[in-house]
Design a protein around this motif. Sequence first.
Motif, PDB file in Angstrom:
ATOM      1  N   VAL A  35      -2.487  -4.007   3.902  1.00  0.00           N
ATOM      2  CA  VAL A  35      -1.740  -5.695   3.051  1.00  0.00           C
ATOM      3  C   VAL A  35      -2.896  -6.647   3.896  1.00  0.00           C
ATOM      4  O   VAL A  35      -3.125  -7.371   3.005  1.00  0.00           O
ATOM      5  N   LEU A  36      -3.542  -6.519   4.899  1.00  0.00           N
ATOM      6  CA  LEU A  36      -4.443  -7.411   5.048  1.00  0.00           C
ATOM      7  C   LEU A  36      -5.648  -7.492   4.459  1.00  0.00           C
ATOM      8  O   LEU A  36      -6.104  -8.439   3.962  1.00  0.00           O
ATOM      9  N   GLY A  44      -6.329 -17.448  -1.065  1.00  0.00           N
ATOM     10  CA  GLY A  44      -5.884 -18.605  -1.609  1.00  0.00           C
ATOM     11  C   GLY A  44      -5.008 -18.293  -2.774  1.00  0.00           C
ATOM     12  O   GLY A  44      -4.253 -19.130  -3.100  1.00  0.00           O
ATOM     13  N   ARG A  45      -4.593 -17.092  -3.284  1.00  0.00           N
ATOM     14  CA  ARG A  45      -3.900 -16.688  -4.322  1.00  0.00           C
ATOM     15  C   ARG A  45      -2.521 -16.251  -3.658  1.00  0.00           C
ATOM     16  O   ARG A  45      -2.531 -15.437  -2.567  1.00  0.00           O
ATOM     17  N   VAL A  46      -1.397 -16.346  -4.246  1.00  0.00           N
ATOM     18  CA  VAL A  46       0.009 -15.923  -3.764  1.00  0.00           C
ATOM     19  C   VAL A  46      -0.011 -14.356  -4.283  1.00  0.00           C
ATOM     20  O   VAL A  46      -0.073 -13.913  -5.299  1.00  0.00           O
ATOM     21  N   GLU A  50       6.420  -7.778  -4.928  1.00  0.00           N
ATOM     22  CA  GLU A  50       6.282  -6.495  -5.702  1.00  0.00           C
ATOM     23  C   GLU A  50       4.714  -5.752  -5.821  1.00  0.00           C
ATOM     24  O   GLU A  50       4.506  -4.729  -5.908  1.00  0.00           O
ATOM     25  N   TYR A  51       3.832  -7.141  -6.077  1.00  0.00           N
ATOM     26  CA  TYR A  51       2.587  -6.662  -6.091  1.00  0.00           C
ATOM     27  C   TYR A  51       1.889  -5.603  -4.982  1.00  0.00           C
ATOM     28  O   TYR A  51       1.503  -4.826  -4.979  1.00  0.00           O
ATOM     29  N   LEU A  52       2.233  -6.392  -3.854  1.00  0.00           N
ATOM     30  CA  LEU A  52       1.822  -5.742  -2.596  1.00  0.00           C
ATOM     31  C   LEU A  52       2.457  -4.331  -2.447  1.00  0.00           C
ATOM     32  O   LEU A  52       1.738  -3.187  -2.012  1.00  0.00           O
ATOM     33  N   GLY A  94      10.270 -17.273  -1.233  1.00  0.00           N
ATOM     34  CA  GLY A  94      10.759 -16.848  -2.495  1.00  0.00           C
ATOM     35  C   GLY A  94       9.495 -16.067  -3.588  1.00  0.00           C
ATOM     36  O   GLY A  94      10.019 -15.404  -4.459  1.00  0.00           O
ATOM     37  N   LEU A  95       8.435 -16.090  -2.963  1.00  0.00           N
ATOM     38  CA  LEU A  95       7.549 -15.164  -3.892  1.00  0.00           C
ATOM     39  C   LEU A  95       6.803 -14.163  -3.044  1.00  0.00           C
ATOM     40  O   LEU A  95       6.628 -13.123  -3.460  1.00  0.00           O
ATOM     41  N   GLY A  96       5.925 -14.309  -2.017  1.00  0.00           N
ATOM     42  CA  GLY A  96       5.225 -13.311  -1.173  1.00  0.00           C
ATOM     43  C   GLY A  96       4.514 -14.108  -0.123  1.00  0.00           C
ATOM     44  O   GLY A  96       4.926 -15.027   0.429  1.00  0.00           O
ATOM     45  N   TYR A  97       3.268 -13.648  -0.149  1.00  0.00           N
ATOM     46  CA  TYR A  97       2.404 -14.170   0.915  1.00  0.00           C
ATOM     47  C   TYR A  97       1.004 -14.591   0.383  1.00  0.00           C
ATOM     48  O   TYR A  97       0.407 -14.132  -0.724  1.00  0.00           O
ATOM     49  N   ARG A  98       0.300 -15.433   1.066  1.00  0.00           N
ATOM     50  CA  ARG A  98      -1.092 -15.958   0.758  1.00  0.00           C
ATOM     51  C   ARG A  98      -1.989 -15.871   1.979  1.00  0.00           C
ATOM     52  O   ARG A  98      -1.243 -16.371   2.890  1.00  0.00           O
ATOM     53  N   MET A  99      -3.025 -15.803   1.835  1.00  0.00           N
ATOM     54  CA  MET A  99      -3.983 -15.629   3.042  1.00  0.00           C
ATOM     55  C   MET A  99      -4.721 -17.119   2.762  1.00  0.00           C
ATOM     56  O   MET A  99      -5.381 -17.385   1.777  1.00  0.00           O
ATOM     57  N   ALA A 100      -4.830 -17.684   3.943  1.00  0.00           N
ATOM     58  CA  ALA A 100      -5.512 -19.024   3.841  1.00  0.00           C
ATOM     59  C   ALA A 100      -7.130 -18.974   3.724  1.00  0.00           C
ATOM     60  O   ALA A 100      -7.494 -17.994   4.084  1.00  0.00           O
TER      61      ALA A 100
END
Length: 101
Positions: A35-36, A44-46, A50-52, A94-100
């Motif tokens: 995941v990391l 920078g992208r969400v 589901e994608y993960l 409501g969407l997911g996660y993003r890495m700064a």
Amino acid sequence: SAVIYGPAGLVINTETRAVTVAGTPVTLTKLEFDVLTALCRAAGRVLTREYLLEQVWGYDFTGGDRAVDSTVKRLRARLRAVSPEADGIETVRGLGYRMAK
């Protein structure tokens, strides 16, 4: 590339599956590492839950979105234990996660 850089001195070596924060090793499970890596590669992208799930768990996984949330929660705790700044994971409601970046 075998080395991926994240926030606050986070370094991921995909060949050795080693993660360090400012030189300090971070022990991660296979799921946490994957995941990391996915989040840092797409900084920078969400990334949707589901994608993960498809990328990390596989198409045939039937456990649901909460598996992503609980893995991200554990991953954040492990990163913060070494350095609070290393947790660059942002929740996108409501969407997911993003890495700064």
